[in-house]
Design an enzyme around this catalytic site. Structure first.
Site, PDB file in Angstrom:
ATOM      1  N   MET A   1       0.856  -1.182   0.000  1.00 38.84           N
ATOM      2  CA  MET A   1       0.000   0.000   0.000  1.00 38.84           C
ATOM      3  C   MET A   1       0.893   1.232   0.000  1.00 38.84           C
ATOM      4  O   MET A   1       1.854   1.320   0.752  1.00 38.84           O
ATOM      5  CB  MET A   1      -0.961   0.001   1.176  1.00 38.84           C
ATOM      6  CG  MET A   1      -0.380  -0.064   2.552  1.00 38.84           C
ATOM      7  SD  MET A   1      -1.745   0.007   3.744  1.00 38.84           S
ATOM      8  CE  MET A   1      -0.850  -0.138   5.284  1.00 38.84           C
TER       9      MET A   1
ATOM     10  N   TYR B   1       4.578   3.291  12.525  1.00 39.22           N
ATOM     11  CA  TYR B   1       3.865   3.227  11.243  1.00 39.22           C
ATOM     12  C   TYR B   1       2.435   2.712  11.362  1.00 39.22           C
ATOM     13  O   TYR B   1       2.004   2.294  12.417  1.00 39.22           O
ATOM     14  CB  TYR B   1       4.666   2.490  10.185  1.00 39.22           C
ATOM     15  CG  TYR B   1       5.011   1.034  10.389  1.00 39.22           C
ATOM     16  CD1 TYR B   1       4.537   0.289  11.436  1.00 39.22           C
ATOM     17  CD2 TYR B   1       5.855   0.396   9.474  1.00 39.22           C
ATOM     18  CE1 TYR B   1       4.856  -1.041  11.574  1.00 39.22           C
ATOM     19  CE2 TYR B   1       6.188  -0.934   9.606  1.00 39.22           C
ATOM     20  CZ  TYR B   1       5.684  -1.654  10.655  1.00 39.22           C
ATOM     21  OH  TYR B   1       6.008  -2.963  10.779  1.00 39.22           O
ATOM     22  N   GLU B   2       1.727   2.829  10.245  1.00 38.51           N
ATOM     23  CA  GLU B   2       0.275   2.572  10.171  1.00 38.51           C
ATOM     24  C   GLU B   2      -0.498   3.511  11.098  1.00 38.51           C
ATOM     25  O   GLU B   2      -1.493   3.129  11.702  1.00 38.51           O
ATOM     26  CB  GLU B   2      -0.048   1.103  10.506  1.00 38.51           C
ATOM     27  CG  GLU B   2       0.667   0.087   9.671  1.00 38.51           C
ATOM     28  CD  GLU B   2       0.609   0.372   8.180  1.00 38.51           C
ATOM     29  OE1 GLU B   2      -0.354   1.030   7.746  1.00 38.51           O
ATOM     30  OE2 GLU B   2       1.521  -0.032   7.469  1.00 38.51           O
ATOM     31  N   GLY B   3      -0.047   4.745  11.178  1.00 36.64           N
ATOM     32  CA  GLY B   3      -0.638   5.724  12.083  1.00 36.64           C
ATOM     33  C   GLY B   3       0.068   5.635  13.414  1.00 36.64           C
ATOM     34  O   GLY B   3      -0.002   4.609  14.100  1.00 36.64           O
TER      35      GLY B   3
END
Length: 598
Positions: A165, A442-444
């Site tokens: 992604m 990561y991933e927010g």
């Protein structure tokens, strides 16, 4: 050199004794035939793969890293990674929980998550390559066109191709409304995409012949901000009508990030130069489609830290039993040795038990969420699907942030058990610490997860979803409230449950007056709620253990579970008292600080 033993006994305890997943599956026609023996057999074989195939590559992969050929833009992964991936594909592991319509095995997501915990413990950097592919599969499965599904899902389900992604850009990370990548519509229905993406995990590699990139970009007439983002499927190699690989697409690796950890994973800077893509979902609604992948990734990141917590604990425990240093304060324990094993020292035990409690609590929560996803996706009752979706949405930021915060604490504590040897590379402990650190980012980031939890998931619907979890707590309290043997586990959970209602209302009122109050309290709030959730599961695990012991079961596993529960409630759960106070400290001491931060 570190070792790893898959924690099959504890996984079986959580799945079969705590959650009773096969009873739940009987209510889901798709999984009604999945029995205990099937689950145990799959996990045993999965554990062998993790321990025997990927774990031996963890240290060497970290030392070697990935190498970019700047002329060809191709990336070589560490020695053995490609071969391990081929064994993974040949074993049918990518298809475990995928839809049989596209070549999957159709097994529950819960089973897949346990397999991935073991893979993450064995080698997080390697596991990120196939892990991201699952997210791409889910996004396409949910939002792809029929043509896209038929063309790409079988390749992802089989593992023949991998996925990524592509969100982050050099000037924006979490704030995706600022992204600049452009998508120009073409006469044939495709799009030409131009821009730059950074921090793309598994963005370029030699483990599979094609990589399917899910890319966020803007159409020419798109609204400003996050409402003007669309999602596109951009393959590394264009795919012909018959599904075969065609010409090289205009997306390539311009550089690799040099990182603190996960060296074996290629974190790529990707350049899109008129790359051909097809839209996934509707125009300007790309975030809705991408959130399928992002939420799966957030659960996956929690799972990464869960795996690292487990493997760090196992090795620190073995070291503490073997390493001799000083004598016990209460007298000699190893009379045949010049010093006692360090496991006799209370603080060493505190560090070990911290990791154990966070691993086992995290495993219970992660499996509960995976079971909720199985019910959300496949349960025949619409209300069950809706309730499961709401509850997993509430718990996702806790899985991501609380488990990863705990993973950092636990791996650091386990490294400390080794003393100076923990800081030395050959023991492998410092790698667990370095690898764990990215999971909080990561991933927010975990702060973003905290804002999402308090601002959107809790206050956004006036605590309605929080009350649903509160009902689970209340049900347990009602069931065991008069059981004296359970009081040390039930009373703290019941008390904090009551506190949470008042605490949340108070923060909501302050946030209504000044939204910065939410920002000031959110991180502490998430940890308080994280402990309430962990406390609930630790109380339930203690409940199961006590019942087995009272029934005459002599398996020491249950005594161990009770002892760990007592440690958790005595030493870790009380953190909530401090957090409640700091969360209530308000925003003034943070924002009225211009002189301090001049």
């Amino acid at each position: 050199m570190p070792t790893y033993t898959p924690p099959l006994r504890d996984m079986q305890f959580v799945l079969h004794e705590l959650l009773k997943v096969t009873d739940e599956y009987k209510q889901i026609p798709k999984h009604a035939d999945v029995d205990v023996d099937t689950i145990n057999a799959v996990l045993e074989e999965g554990g062998k793969f993790a321990a025997e195939v990927t774990f031996p590559l963890n240290i060497s992969g970290d030392e070697e890293g990935c190498k970019l050929n700047k002329e060809t833009h191709e990336v070589a992964t560490p020695k053995g990674f490609k071969e391990a991936y081929q064994k993974y594909v040949e074993g049918g592991w990518p298809a475990l929980s995928c839809d049989p319509e596209y070549g999957g095995q159709g097994l529950p997501f819960t089973l897949n998550q346990n397999f991935y915990e073991m893979l993450n413990a064995a080698n997080q950097a390697w596991t990120m390559y196939p892990g991201l592919s699952h997210g791409a599969y889910e996004a396409l499965h949910a939002h792809g066109t029929e043509e896209q599904k038929k063309k790409y899902l079988p390749k992802l389900a089989s593992g023949e191709w991998t996925g990524t992604m592509c969100l982050t850009e050099p000037h924006c990370g979490t704030d995706l409304g600022m992204l600049r990548t452009k998508a120009e519509p073409q006469a044939d229905g495709t799009y030409r995409i131009t821009g730059n993406k950074i921090f793309i995990s598994a963005g370029e590699h030699d483990m599979a012949p094609n990589i399917l990139h899910l890319v966020l970009a803007r159409l020419p007439d798109a609204p400003q901000g996050s409402k003007g983002i669309s999602l596109f499927l951009v393959p590394k190699f264009n795919v012909n009508a018959d599904g075969s690989i065609g010409s090289r697409n205009g997306i390539y690796c311009g550089g690799l990030e040099h990182k603190m950890g996960i060296h074996g994973n290629a974190t790529a800077q990707l350049v899109l130069d008129g790359a051909v893509g097809t839209m996934v979902g509707e125009p300007n609604k790309g975030l809705q489609a991408m959130f399928v992948m992002m939420n799966a990734a957030r659960l996956g990141v929690g799972n990464q830290s869960l795996g690292l917590t487990e493997v760090a604990f196992q090795n620190a425990l073995a070291y503490a039993k073997d390493r001799i240093q000083m004598r016990s304060l209460s007298g000699v324990k190893a009379k045949d040795k010049p010093a006692d094993p360090i496991i006799v020292h209370p603080d060493v035990r505190k560090m070990l038990l911290t990791a154990k409690a966070y691993a086992e609590g995290g495993r219970a929560l992660a499996n509960f969420c995976a079971l909720l996803l199985d019910k959300e996706l496949h349960h025949p009752d619409e209300k069950v699907r809706k309730d499961s979706a709401e509850l997993v949405a509430l718990l996702t930021p806790i899985v991501k942030a609380f488990i990863t915060d705990n993973g950092w604490t636990a791996t650091s504590a386990c490294m400390q058990v080794y003393g100076g040897h923990g800081y030395i590379k050959e023991w492998g402990m410092e790698q667990f610490v370095r690898d764990a650190r990215i999971n909080m980012i990561y991933e927010g980031t975990n702060t973003v997860q905290s804002l999402d939890l308090l601002g959107r998931k809790v206050l956004g619907n006036n605590g309605a979803t929080l009350k649903k979890f509160g009902k689970l707590v209340a049900q347990l309290v009602e069931e065991e409230g008069v059981n004296e043997k359970m009081s040390e586990f039930i009373n703290p959970v019941a008390y904090l449950g009551d506190q949470m209602t008042k605490f949340t209302t108070e923060l909501g009122f302050k946030g209504f007056q000044n939204p910065d109050e939410v920002g000031a309290a959110a991180v502490d709030y998430l940890r308080v709620l994280g402990h309430l959730v962990f406390g609930y599961f630790w109380a339930r695990m203690a409940q199961v253990a006590l019942r087995e012991i009272e029934a005459g079961n002599k398996d020491p596993f249950y005594q161990a579970k009770l002892q760990t529960a007592r440690f958790y409630f005595a030493r870790l759960f009380p953190e909530t008292a401090t957090l409640l106070r700091t969360a209530r400290a308000g925003v003034k001491n943070l924002l009225d600080t211009d002189a301090a931060l001049a």
